[in-house]
Design a protein around this motif. Structure first.
Motif, PDB file in Angstrom:
ATOM      1  N   VAL A  32       3.650   5.226   1.359  1.00 16.95           N
ATOM      2  CA  VAL A  32       3.156   6.371   0.604  1.00 16.95           C
ATOM      3  C   VAL A  32       4.076   7.551   0.878  1.00 16.95           C
ATOM      4  N   LEU A  72      -6.599   7.847   4.819  1.00 18.24           N
ATOM      5  CA  LEU A  72      -5.838   8.333   3.668  1.00 18.24           C
ATOM      6  C   LEU A  72      -6.777   9.135   2.784  1.00 18.24           C
ATOM      7  N   VAL A  74      -4.455   2.258  -2.773  1.00 20.85           N
ATOM      8  CA  VAL A  74      -3.423   3.249  -2.464  1.00 20.85           C
ATOM      9  C   VAL A  74      -2.508   3.457  -3.666  1.00 20.85           C
TER      10      VAL A  74
END
Length: 314
Positions: free
Chosen positions: A126, A146, A212
């Protein structure tokens, strides 16, 4: 005279024999302690699970006799002693187990990142900056959550829902920060690893990887560092998630001004769109000598002056 000399020699010999016997008896009854030489070897400081990225807290030194040092053990002060910090533990180790090079995979070994992944887990990267990445203080081996923050003003007219934040992934392990997959040594500054890094690689399940990927398209992602003192350090600890996901946090949940904004704006809009009360004016109608009065609806131009009335005598 010769007898006296012989007697003296016998007495002296007896004394010497007695002295020798005393020394021998004393040495037998009180043996001298032999000095045993020891060496310090690397051992596990606690029960360590398989696949753990070793930290300073996971390692300790243990003194063992020099003649009993296991083959391949890492000896303190040796020129070829390996640095186990940041290495991957191949198998579980009980507290006090002597560690060797065969028990770990070093960070510079080929395939280290793939070996770091637990079974059925994936590595996903990320994008982060100095703020969302905790200013470079997150290092490989840490556990993070996250967070997804979205601007919702284009999707709703309510100021209460203009901004939202939610935790999309919980308790995942950091595999790499930038291109570094090893924790810094003692004395190194975080700048050497994380401050200039623009990506963080996380260990996730396949489902988490999809989450994600979508979250990165919806808004901005931030990392929240978790405590390393978890209840379980087993291989499945990072893959576990909470059964009940907490509700998202909205702008109206944080700001009182935002919560009060919709009501004040609504009152302004209502005041601007509500028509003023109609003013009913009487109308006098003359039919010959007869006079009557009635009410009439307001004209379209409500601001026009009223019509003049005729004199009463007419």
């Amino acid at each position: 005279m010769s007898n006296v000399i012989k007697l003296a020699v016998l007495i002296i010999g007896a004394l010497l024999i007695a002295l020798i016997v005393r020394v021998v008896v004393a040495s037998v009854s009180h043996p001298s302690k032999a000095v045993v030489k020891t060496q310090k070897v690397r051992v596990s400081a606690a029960d360590l699970p398989q696949g753990l990225l070793l930290r300073d807290e996971d390692l300790a030194w243990k003194a063992v006799p020099a003649g009993s040092v296991p083959t391949g053990a890492i000896v303190a002060g040796a020129s070829d002693a390996l640095e186990l910090k940041g290495a991957l533990l191949r198998h579980a180790a009980a507290a006090g187990t002597v560690l060797s090079a065969d028990d770990v995979i070093l960070p510079n070994a080929p395939g280290f990142l793939a070996a770091t992944l637990k079974p059925e887990m994936r590595a996903v990267s990320v994008a982060v900056d100095d703020v969302s990445g905790n200013a470079g203080l997150i290092q490989p081996g840490d556990y993070v959550d996250l967070l997804l923050t979205q601007q919702m003003d284009r999707r709703t007219d309510s100021p209460d829902l203009a901004v939202s934040s939610e935790t999309v992934v919980e308790h995942v392990r950091v595999l790499a920060v930038g291109s570094e997959i090893q924790r810094p040594k003692n004395g190194d500054t975080p700048d050497a690893l994380g401050r200039r890094a623009r990506t963080v690689t996380l260990e996730v399940t396949p489902r988490m990887g999809e989450v994600v990927s979508v979250a990165a398209r919806l808004g901005s992602l931030s990392l929240a560092l978790r405590s390393f003192a978890t209840d379980s350090r087993g291989p499945l600890a990072a893959a576990s998630t909470a059964a009940a996901q907490p509700a998202p946090v909205w702008a109206g949940d944080i700001s009182r001004a935002v919560r009060e904004l919709p009501r004040s704006r609504q009152s302004q809009v209502v005041a601007a769109t509500t028509p003023a009360p109609a003013i009913v004016r009487p109308v006098t109608i003359y039919r010959g000598s007869e006079k009557s009065e009635t009410s009439a609806a307001p004209a379209a131009n409500d601001g026009a002056p009223p019509l003049p009335t005729l004199p009463a005598g007419r």
